[in-house]
Design an enzyme around this catalytic site. Structure first.
Site, PDB file in Angstrom:
ATOM      1  N   LEU A  65       0.842  -1.205   0.000  1.00  0.00           N
ATOM      2  CA  LEU A  65       0.000   0.000   0.000  1.00  0.00           C
ATOM      3  C   LEU A  65       0.872   1.247   0.000  1.00  0.00           C
ATOM      4  O   LEU A  65       0.952   1.935   1.009  1.00  0.00           O
ATOM      5  CB  LEU A  65      -0.847   0.037   1.285  1.00  0.00           C
ATOM      6  CG  LEU A  65      -2.156  -0.699   1.383  1.00  0.00           C
ATOM      7  CD1 LEU A  65      -2.846  -0.325   2.689  1.00  0.00           C
ATOM      8  CD2 LEU A  65      -3.040  -0.344   0.209  1.00  0.00           C
ATOM      9  N   PRO A  66       1.536   1.569  -1.112  1.00  0.00           N
ATOM     10  CA  PRO A  66       2.346   2.792  -1.126  1.00  0.00           C
ATOM     11  C   PRO A  66       1.444   4.006  -0.931  1.00  0.00           C
ATOM     12  O   PRO A  66       0.317   4.005  -1.431  1.00  0.00           O
ATOM     13  CB  PRO A  66       2.968   2.797  -2.534  1.00  0.00           C
ATOM     14  CG  PRO A  66       2.602   1.506  -3.169  1.00  0.00           C
ATOM     15  CD  PRO A  66       1.509   0.879  -2.402  1.00  0.00           C
ATOM     16  N   HIS A  67       1.926   5.010  -0.211  1.00  0.00           N
ATOM     17  CA  HIS A  67       1.077   6.186   0.023  1.00  0.00           C
ATOM     18  C   HIS A  67       1.942   7.406   0.310  1.00  0.00           C
ATOM     19  O   HIS A  67       3.102   7.273   0.692  1.00  0.00           O
ATOM     20  CB  HIS A  67       0.122   5.931   1.198  1.00  0.00           C
ATOM     21  CG  HIS A  67       0.822   5.498   2.439  1.00  0.00           C
ATOM     22  ND1 HIS A  67       1.165   4.183   2.674  1.00  0.00           N
ATOM     23  CD2 HIS A  67       1.275   6.179   3.516  1.00  0.00           C
ATOM     24  CE1 HIS A  67       1.763   4.083   3.835  1.00  0.00           C
ATOM     25  NE2 HIS A  67       1.859   5.273   4.367  1.00  0.00           N
ATOM     26  N   ALA A  68       1.357   8.577   0.087  1.00  0.00           N
ATOM     27  CA  ALA A  68       2.086   9.820   0.352  1.00  0.00           C
ATOM     28  C   ALA A  68       1.109  10.974   0.426  1.00  0.00           C
ATOM     29  O   ALA A  68      -0.022  10.873  -0.052  1.00  0.00           O
ATOM     30  CB  ALA A  68       3.100  10.079  -0.749  1.00  0.00           C
TER      31      ALA A  68
ATOM     32  N   TYR B 516       2.559  11.460   8.072  1.00  0.00           N
ATOM     33  CA  TYR B 516       1.473  10.976   8.922  1.00  0.00           C
ATOM     34  C   TYR B 516       0.847  12.028   9.829  1.00  0.00           C
ATOM     35  O   TYR B 516      -0.184  11.770  10.424  1.00  0.00           O
ATOM     36  CB  TYR B 516       1.966   9.807   9.775  1.00  0.00           C
ATOM     37  CG  TYR B 516       2.247   8.582   8.939  1.00  0.00           C
ATOM     38  CD1 TYR B 516       1.199   7.806   8.468  1.00  0.00           C
ATOM     39  CD2 TYR B 516       3.538   8.221   8.597  1.00  0.00           C
ATOM     40  CE1 TYR B 516       1.434   6.692   7.687  1.00  0.00           C
ATOM     41  CE2 TYR B 516       3.784   7.108   7.818  1.00  0.00           C
ATOM     42  CZ  TYR B 516       2.728   6.347   7.363  1.00  0.00           C
ATOM     43  OH  TYR B 516       2.960   5.253   6.591  1.00  0.00           O
TER      44      TYR B 516
END
Lengths: 156, 578
Positions: A65-68, B516
């Site tokens: 699940l790559p995310h940014a 995050y």
């Protein structure tokens, strides 16, 4: 959370052939960068690969699940690819990865994307669901499986 | 002759029954120590067996010996590395904690029952120490892989707190009998003598015993016996010169278990068995000694005292004693709950009987009942409470047998079985990567030895034969950790515990925050790594499974190498229910 809203069939690819983790992220970046007046696929790629430097986004069992968070994009957006041949992704269980869902979120969004990510992690930990995606023959079929999961899942 | 035969028959019968009864007990979760106690009662004067056993002096003698062996065994199985995180809090609980528990609970008894302070204090001192046997057993039972700092604290506490409880009891008995003319200064001297004498003899005796074991050429089966007799000798010597024998036995075991190089594993395995024998014997005997019908009379008061100690005495004392160590509240709650009472209080309650304190029989029954409730209630709930407080790590230690080679080669052989569902399954052997210095010798599959090639895929129930250096404790620690990783459970429970993603502790905190967190971290320092940040938040006492909240995300310490944090889990907020 509505996965369907994140995804359109145009951002799904089935049976992509890549040879490395880096290449798979490039494919996802191109799918994610389709709109005019927004960051290019290169920028998105840099963000995704920057996240991988913290630690692999491989969830285990062949899923990543790559995310940014990306400055300048207008809405939260996802892309899904299924690889023809699994590639090494430095995942926690050291298994190669063949299902990838990439998520990019506008910079100014606060915590909503965290919940979206958590829901995606939950969804992709469903072994039966992943197997259905793996056995799909077309983009349309993959999209149908996601729509169906959305309809079946309680409370969404 | 006939009488002797009957006793031998009875002993064999009861032991066999106890061992067999431990199987259903383990399955149903009933604390196995309670089973032994109940079997003893069943065999006793009012049970089916009708055995008359009222000899308090013999019970005291055998009980003390059994306790000495159990503590010696507890020391043998405590790795020195556990002192790194557990020593301070463990000692604080074992000393100040015991006294505070006694005073607070005695206060409750005085208020509720109007008993004199001295008698209440005596009663509560007897039950103030947690039981090493029960704690060691419950914390090491299969299926409970506890947060390391919590486990170390509880184990060290239970190994060290008996001397304090014994000391309090002895002093208070003298006081009740008005034999005590000592001043507070005299008391302190006497306590110091117990602790220092016990520590000195335990330390010196343990070192000497280790030296002898490592040097003396003996038939292999005699090393464990030498260790056992050495342990008893050290207990006896320490108690004889006025030191604490229990403390000495625990320390001697600790040193021998960590420093013996020749026969360590066979000594440990032998003492496992002996400690079981002692526990079964001890609880059976105490069950025989009690008169069950007398228990009913003291039931109301026992319930009240148990309530006071569980709800007020122990939690307050634990919270107070752990204050300087800044434990998170979950850990404080758990440590408060695992104040299990066991054989020590029952053996201690024989002291006033022997000394002729008026009302001592009532106290014996009272203490017996209290221990029974504590064992049942707390023993039964340790694992669920650990899970509820998320202090249980999601893994199972794979079954590993350590075998010493019997020759001074500074290596040990380890045979471990791959559990089903472990992440290493189907991976090629080459990907296993045991710590540096560890050699994979053989792979046995379904009883057949299979050639070790890097491409061979692992299967469930495969047996790995590994050669591990025994002289370097850091290699052993890494190896233990590697074993833990192999026993990691399916991704599902891992994800619940450690969170969705795993990141390296050497990454900059700023990079993490950019992805995050929506707000800057107030307490962050520039150029800080995630590991540094966590260490600061955890006051440099990080331990696997520790949680730190940052914004809406939880960081979980996932992997440690010695004192260094290596991997960190990222736990995202739960998706909305609707």
């Amino acid at each position: 959370m509505n996965v369907v809203n994140l995804l359109v069939p145009e951002r799904i690819r089935c049976g992509v052939h890549v040879t490395s983790k880096k290449r798979s992220l490039e494919v996802l970046s191109v799918l994610l960068a389709q709109t005019e007046g927004e960051p290019t696929d290169r920028t998105i790629f840099e963000h995704l690969i920057g996240r991988e430097r913290l630690g692999s986004t491989g969830l285990g069992k062949g899923v990543a699940l790559p995310h940014a968070r990306v400055d300048g994009i207008k809405e939260t957006r996802g892309a899904l690819i299924r690889l023809g041949q699994p590639v090494d992704f430095d995942a926690i269980d050291k298994q190669p990865v063949d299902l990838l869902f990439a998520l990019i979120v506008p910079k100014h969004f606060t915590d909503e994307h965290l919940r979206v990510l958590a829901a995606l992690a939950e969804l992709f930990s469903d072994h039966a669901f992943c197997e259905r995606l793996r056995s799909s023959q077309s983009v349309e079929e993959m999209y149908q499986h996601i729509m169906r999961w959305q309809a079946d899942s309680p409370g969404s | 002759m006939a009488y002797t035969d009957q006793i031998v028959f009875l002993a064999g019968f009861l032991l066999t029954l106890s061992i067999l009864a431990s199987i259903p007990a383990e399955r149903s979760g009933v604390p196995v120590l309670v089973i032994f106690l109940v079997l003893g009662m069943l065999a006793g004067e009012q049970g089916l067996g009708g055995v008359q056993f009222e000899d308090v002096a013999t019970a005291h003698l055998l009980g003390t010996m059994a306790l000495a062996v159990i503590l010696f065994d507890g020391g043998l199985h405590t790795p020195l590395s556990s002192f790194r995180t557990g020593l301070g809090p463990g000692l604080s609980l074992a000393t100040a904690g015991v006294v505070a528990t006694a005073i607070i609970t005695a206060g409750c008894v005085v208020l509720l029952y109007g008993d004199p302070w001295l008698n209440s204090l005596l009663l509560v001192s007897i039950i103030s120490s947690t039981d090493a046997a029960a704690v060691f057993y419950l914390l090491r039972a299969r299926g409970l892989e506890l947060h390391p700092r919590v486990r170390n604290t509880l184990e060290i506490e239970s190994g060290v707190n008996d001397p304090i409880a014994i000391f309090l009891t002895v002093v208070l008995i003298e006081w009740v009998l008005q034999q005590h003319q000592a001043t507070p200064a005299g008391l302190l001297v006497s306590l110091g003598q117990q602790l220092i004498g016990g520590a000195a003899l335990g330390g010196a005796g343990g070192a000497l015993l280790t030296w002898v074991v490592n040097r003396l050429p003996l038939p292999a089966s005699l090393y464990p016996l030498l260790a056992l007799s050495g342990g008893l000798l050290i207990y006896g010597m320490s108690a004889y010169i006025g030191g604490s024998g229990f403390l000495a036995a625990y320390l001697a075991g600790l040193i021998l278990g960590n420093r013996a190089r020749l026969a360590r594993r066979s000594i440990q395995r032998f003492h496992d068995g002996i400690a079981w024998l002692c526990q079964i014997g001890l609880f059976l005997m105490l069950g025989l000694l009690v008169t069950p019908s007398d228990l009913l009379q003291v039931a109301p008061k026992a319930l009240l005292v148990v309530g006071a100690i569980i709800v007020l005495g122990r939690p307050l004392a634990v919270a107070l004693c752990l204050l300087p160590f800044r434990f998170p509240w979950r850990q404080v709650v758990f440590i408060s709950w695992v104040g299990i009472r066991g054989a020590v209080p029952i053996v201690l309650s024989l002291f006033p009987l022997l000394a002729g304190v008026p009302g001592a029989v009532v106290d014996f029954n009272l203490v017996f009942f209290i221990v029974l409730i504590s064992l049942l209630l707390q023993g039964w709930t340790v694992a669920p409470v650990a899970r509820w407080l998320s202090l249980q790590l999601p893994r199972l230690h794979p079954d590993a047998r350590w075998i010493d080679l019997g020759i001074p080669s500074d290596h040990e052989l380890v045979i471990c079985e791959l559990p089903p569902q472990c992440p290493a399954l189907n991976a090629p052997l080459g990907a296993l990567q045991p710590p540096y210095g560890v050699q994979l010798l053989a792979l046995v599959r379904q009883g057949c030895s299979v050639p070790v090639t890097p491409q061979r895929a692992l299967q469930a129930r495969d047996l790995l034969y590994l050669l591990v250096p025994s002289a370097d404790s850091s290699v052993q620690e890494r190896f233990d950790h590697w074993l833990d990783e192999m026993g990691a459970q399916q991704p599902e429970s891992q994800r619940r515990f450690y969170g969705e993603f795993t990141i390296g502790a050497l990454s900059p905190m700023a990079d993490f925050a950019a992805i995050y967190l929506s707000k800057p971290i107030i307490d962050a320092q520039p150029d800080e790594t995630i590991g540094d940040y966590l260490n600061r938040r955890l006051h440099n006492k990080a331990s696997e499974g520790d949680l730190v909240e940052v914004g809406n995300v939880m960081l979980v310490v996932r992997e440690m190498d010695q004192r260094q944090i290596v991997k960190v889990g990222v736990k995202l907020p739960r998706p909305p229910a609707s």
